[in-house]
Design an enzyme around this catalytic site. Structure first.
Site, PDB file in Angstrom:
ATOM      1  N   SER A  37       6.229  13.743 -17.091  1.00 40.08           N
ATOM      2  CA  SER A  37       6.896  12.888 -17.987  1.00 40.08           C
ATOM      3  C   SER A  37       8.429  12.732 -17.650  1.00 40.08           C
ATOM      4  O   SER A  37       9.150  11.732 -18.039  1.00 40.08           O
ATOM      5  CB  SER A  37       6.876  13.167 -19.402  1.00 40.08           C
ATOM      6  OG  SER A  37       7.031  14.292 -19.815  1.00 40.08           O
ATOM      7  N   ASP A 327      13.481  12.644 -27.362  1.00 42.79           N
ATOM      8  CA  ASP A 327      12.611  13.162 -28.482  1.00 42.79           C
ATOM      9  C   ASP A 327      12.491  14.815 -28.480  1.00 42.79           C
ATOM     10  O   ASP A 327      13.299  15.180 -27.591  1.00 42.79           O
ATOM     11  CB  ASP A 327      11.060  12.444 -28.397  1.00 42.79           C
ATOM     12  CG  ASP A 327      10.635  12.998 -26.940  1.00 42.79           C
ATOM     13  OD1 ASP A 327      10.829  13.879 -26.243  1.00 42.79           O
ATOM     14  OD2 ASP A 327       9.593  12.213 -26.715  1.00 42.79           O
ATOM     15  N   HIS A 330      12.054  15.500 -24.244  1.00 46.84           N
ATOM     16  CA  HIS A 330      12.541  14.794 -23.325  1.00 46.84           C
ATOM     17  C   HIS A 330      14.100  14.289 -23.574  1.00 46.84           C
ATOM     18  O   HIS A 330      14.443  13.975 -24.594  1.00 46.84           O
ATOM     19  CB  HIS A 330      12.053  13.636 -23.192  1.00 46.84           C
ATOM     20  CG  HIS A 330      10.402  13.486 -22.861  1.00 46.84           C
ATOM     21  ND1 HIS A 330       9.544  13.506 -23.920  1.00 46.84           N
ATOM     22  CD2 HIS A 330       9.503  14.072 -21.859  1.00 46.84           C
ATOM     23  CE1 HIS A 330       8.321  13.684 -23.435  1.00 46.84           C
ATOM     24  NE2 HIS A 330       8.302  14.373 -22.286  1.00 46.84           N
TER      25      HIS A 330
END
Length: 352
Positions: A37, A327, A330
């Site tokens: 990610s 978040d 991240h």
């Protein structure tokens, strides 16, 4: 180092970077991305997994304010790297149906949020394992040969810059969460196991024609908001045990990278150790970079939410540029940009 000195240094580095970018003329024909990610630009949108980010408020600061599947409020590092090399400002995800081989010829992302070097890691949230990312790359190679011809395709494979960024999920999502790998390996043995998998993957990329690669290790894992939130006994400070594992694992990756450079003829490879250092500096001295909040993320409570728990009904901060994290797992676009700036001089000098 004083506040003003850090700001001055950051300003000078930014000016020098602008000059470097202005002089860049896309000698690297494409940016090709593998990983998790930290670099996924939307591949998870089209697979059956709970780990997605193709909904608001993700992407609110991306061009057009649209969620793309990036786990961020805006762009991720490969986007900034592509732009710095004189290519497009956003790299498309290979599985995104709105793009075709004409788009992928100058940059493509095979990364999948939630994946790792270990196949068992991708099983946790049913995402794309690293071996499948490589199969997608082989499919891309066939399509590119059909699109530009074998000779031109071979040149693109050889001259493109390959980016790899993954490993965090192997530890936080897999090793420290489920007992299976812990029953097989000590954490140091698991690090060695992952490094062996990384070596095999890179060697296969080389066999397929890659000659320029940038490998990024893991961040200070103990400083992610999710880990700080659960560090109750440590008063929600960074979890040093995880940061120590990060540094140890990164050191082993760097050693492996140096060894492969000696063993594989014509192979240029850098391990971007500056990323961990830059991330640590931001967390230790956030005000020097214009940040106000490091321990919590911008979205929702900022302690444990990501993916569907960070959604359009979440109460989200007004200015993400004041937050290191978007978040609980991240970084914000601003953090991504600063981290990218820390490694671009090395990438441009080595590969341009």
């Amino acid at each position: 180092m004083g506040y003003m000195n850090v700001l001055s240094l950051f300003f000078i580095q930014t000016v020098l970077l602008v000059v470097l970018v202005a002089e860049t003329k896309a000698k690297v024909p494409a940016i090709i991305v593998f990983g998790d990610s930290s670099v996924d630009t939307g591949n998870n949108n089209v697979i059956s997994t709970l780990l997605k980010s193709n909904f608001k408020p993700y992407g609110r600061d991306f061009e057009g304010g649209l969620p793309t599947g990036r786990f961020c409020n805006g762009r991720v590092p490969p986007d900034f790297i592509s732009e710095a090399f004189g290519l497009k400002p956003a790299i498309p995800a290979y599985l995104d149906p709105q793009y075709s081989i004409s788009d992928f010829a100058t940059g493509v992302c095979f990364a999948s949020a939630g994946t790792g070097y270990d196949n068992a890691t991708s099983d946790v949230l049913n995402v794309i394992p690293l071996w499948k990312e490589l199969e997608h790359y082989k499919d891309y190679q066939n399509k590119l040969r059909a699109y530009v011809g074998h000779r031109k395709a071979r040149e693109i494979f050889r001259e493109s810059l390959y980016l790899m960024s993954l490993g965090t999920n192997d530890f936080l999502e897999n090793y420290y969460t489920f007992p299976s790998r812990r029953s097989q390996f000590t954490v140091r043995q698991y690090e060695d196991f992952l490094v062996g998998l990384a070596r095999d993957f890179i060697t296969e990329l080389y066999r397929l024609g890659a000659r320029k690669l940038s490998l990024t290790g893991v961040p200070p894992m103990g400083c992610l908001p999710l880990e700080r939130a659960t560090n109750i006994m440590g008063q929600h400070e960074c979890l040093q045990e995880y940061n120590d594992v990060s540094m140890e694992f990164n050191g082993k990756l760097e050693g492996m990278a140096s060894q492969l450079k000696r063993e594989l003829p014509g192979f240029k490879m850098v391990f971007t150790s500056t990323t961990y250092d830059a991330f640590s500096q931001i967390i230790r001295n956030p005000a020097a970079y214009g940040f106000q909040v490091t321990g919590m993320a911008c979205c929702a409570t900022g302690t444990f939410e990501m993916s569907y728990l960070c959604n359009e009904h979440s109460i989200t901060c007004q200015d993400a540029n004041k937050y290191v994290f978007w978040d609980a797992f991240h970084p914000t676009e601003k953090t991504n940009q600063i981290l990218t700036q820390s490694l671009l001089p090395t990438l441009l000098a080595e590969f341009q």
